[in-house]
Motif scaffolding. Structure first.
Motif, PDB file in Angstrom:
ATOM      1  N   ALA A 180    -102.735  59.343  60.096  1.00 59.94           N
ATOM      2  CA  ALA A 180    -101.751  58.271  59.894  1.00 59.94           C
ATOM      3  C   ALA A 180    -102.470  56.951  59.598  1.00 59.94           C
ATOM      4  O   ALA A 180    -102.066  56.196  58.705  1.00 59.94           O
ATOM      5  N   VAL A 233     -94.384  58.278  51.797  1.00 55.76           N
ATOM      6  CA  VAL A 233     -95.100  58.951  52.892  1.00 55.76           C
ATOM      7  C   VAL A 233     -94.282  60.108  53.441  1.00 55.76           C
ATOM      8  O   VAL A 233     -93.076  59.985  53.642  1.00 55.76           O
ATOM      9  N   CYS A 285     -94.574  61.999  56.915  1.00 62.86           N
ATOM     10  CA  CYS A 285     -95.368  61.879  58.144  1.00 62.86           C
ATOM     11  C   CYS A 285     -94.669  62.543  59.322  1.00 62.86           C
ATOM     12  O   CYS A 285     -93.483  62.852  59.272  1.00 62.86           O
ATOM     13  N   TYR A 303     -95.228  58.774  63.855  1.00 64.26           N
ATOM     14  CA  TYR A 303     -95.924  57.726  63.099  1.00 64.26           C
ATOM     15  C   TYR A 303     -95.016  56.997  62.117  1.00 64.26           C
ATOM     16  O   TYR A 303     -95.461  56.133  61.370  1.00 64.26           O
ATOM     17  N   GLN A 327     -89.636  62.221  57.229  1.00 65.35           N
ATOM     18  CA  GLN A 327     -90.259  62.692  58.462  1.00 65.35           C
ATOM     19  C   GLN A 327     -90.296  64.221  58.471  1.00 65.35           C
ATOM     20  O   GLN A 327     -89.314  64.884  58.159  1.00 65.35           O
ATOM     21  N   SER A 342     -95.196  66.082  65.566  1.00 61.45           N
ATOM     22  CA  SER A 342     -96.486  66.680  65.185  1.00 61.45           C
ATOM     23  C   SER A 342     -96.728  68.004  65.903  1.00 61.45           C
ATOM     24  O   SER A 342     -97.471  68.849  65.406  1.00 61.45           O
ATOM     25  N   GLN A 348     -99.003  63.799  55.708  1.00 58.93           N
ATOM     26  CA  GLN A 348     -99.663  64.381  56.864  1.00 58.93           C
ATOM     27  C   GLN A 348     -99.437  65.885  56.834  1.00 58.93           C
ATOM     28  O   GLN A 348     -98.495  66.367  56.209  1.00 58.93           O
TER      29      GLN A 348
END
Ligand code: TXA
Ligand code: MG
Length: 338
Positions: free
Chosen positions: A249, A262, A264, A268, A279, A283, A311
């Motif tokens: 990140a 992005v 992610c 983040y 999103q 994670s 990510q």
């Protein structure tokens, strides 16, 4: 052509579309498929036209149970039944030698065919009612991210298919795992909902096709023809940032330009205020990331971002499948955060 919207209860109408040679949007637990009668070469040909799919990319056949394998396949190894026993119905496709009854239109002339027994109850009811094996690639226009709900499939296929059945959002979200059982050791051609670790529990040694983890070179031929094509790609170029989530990140924050998009992990999202953002889920929740990854990639095509940073989970368990889809969307443009 007007595309009929069908509910999950309209199984008979859906089966009738398949029986008379039409094209049907069909929910499965992995992604929505573009189905046709797999024994009708003409109907199968129309799948390729609707998707703009290269003719050398074979289709897989969907069947209601492992009992049907012998109708279409020969030289079936015991490992196929062991896998079926453990993982069918479910997100696993097996590559086996086929009998002459399977049209070349399905196999692109190969002597093997992909066989899958899907778990989605609506899909199963439709196949059983149609009484034919259903050839079905993912229901996207060739090259775009696979659709994981009816609206995403209609974005690509409205007006090009006879009907589509609403089976809700897909529970897995990435396509089935493909395992080639015609070679020794068996070889993973595409990671998916059934993990490499699970396959090894049943099969022992399993090889991983190089196309899973890297870009194929000019003269190289992946064993799954579809793995050579640019895939799942939004219009804007994607860079995948690997590494521990917090470091990745931070890397994106340090390197991104104003207006960049992005993808992610939820934790983040606050770092990227003002950027077009999707999103992927927490994670630590990789199954949720699998459910969201295609929708996240697809969403950016409605924006004017010039570049997308993503990510990516660790390549273990179903994370191998999520990482594979992100890496392919990025054309394997991957950087490592410290
Ligand atoms: O989850 C899924 O598998 C979804 C749903 C609709 O069931 N279907 C799907 O189909 O992902 P498709 O066509 O998008 O991807 C099938 C992949 C392609 O990469 C194709 O090249 C490969 O399977 N394939 C098909 N037949 C093959 C064969 N005989 N040998 C090697 N690869 C094969
Ligand atoms: Mg596909």
């Amino acid at each position: 052509m007007q595309t009929l919207r069908l509910t999950a209860e309209q199984v008979e109408t859906a089966a009738e579309i398949l029986r008379r040679g039409g094209l049907l949007g069909i929910p499965t637990e992995t992604v929505y498929g573009l189905g046709a009668n797999g024994l009708d070469a003409g109907a199968v040909g129309r799948i390729f036209a609707a998707k703009g799919r290269p003719q050398d990319n074979p289709l897989i056949l969907h069947i209601p149970s492992a009992d049907w394998l012998e109708r279409y396949c020969e030289d079936i190894p015991p490992s196929a039944y062991a896998l079926a026993e453990r993982f069918w119905p479910g997100p696993l496709t097996m590559i086996l030698r086929h009998k002459p009854i399977v049209p070349d239109a399905v196999t692109a002339g190969l002597d093997t065919v992909g066989m899958r027994c899907p778990a989605h109850p609506v899909c199963r009811a439709i196949i059983a009612a149609a009484g034919v094996p259903v050839a079905a690639p993912s229901g996207n226009t060739s090259g775009r991210p696979s659709p994981t709900n009816m609206a995403d499939m209609l974005e690509d296929m409205d007006g090009k298919i006879d009907g589509i059945v609403d089976g809700g959002p897909c529970a897995v979200g990435v396509e089935s795992t493909i395992i080639d059982l015609t070679c020794v050791p068996p070889r993973l051609l595409r990671p998916g909902g059934i993990t490499l670790e699970q396959l090894r529990e049943v099969l022992g040694e399993v090889a991983v096709d190089p196309a899973v983890t890297r870009l194929m070179g000019e003269g190289e031929k992946p064993r799954a023809p579809g793995m050579k094509y640019r895939h799942y790609a939004p219009k804007a170029p994607v860079t995948v940032v690997q590494g521990a989530p917090a470091a990745a990140a931070r890397y994106i924050q340090d390197h991104m330009a104003p207006g960049d998009g992005v993808i992610c992990f939820d934790e983040y999202a606050g770092l990227f205020d003002g950027h077009p953002l999707e999103q992927l889920g927490p994670s630590t929740d990789v199954p949720e990331q699998a459910r969201r990854v295609f929708d996240a990639l697809r969403w950016f095509d409605g924006t004017d971002v010039q570049q997308i940073w993503a990510q990516c989970p660790e390549a273990a368990g179903i994370g191998l499948a999520v990482a594979n889809r992100l890496n392919k969307a990025a054309g394997f443009h991957i950087v490592q955060a410290e």
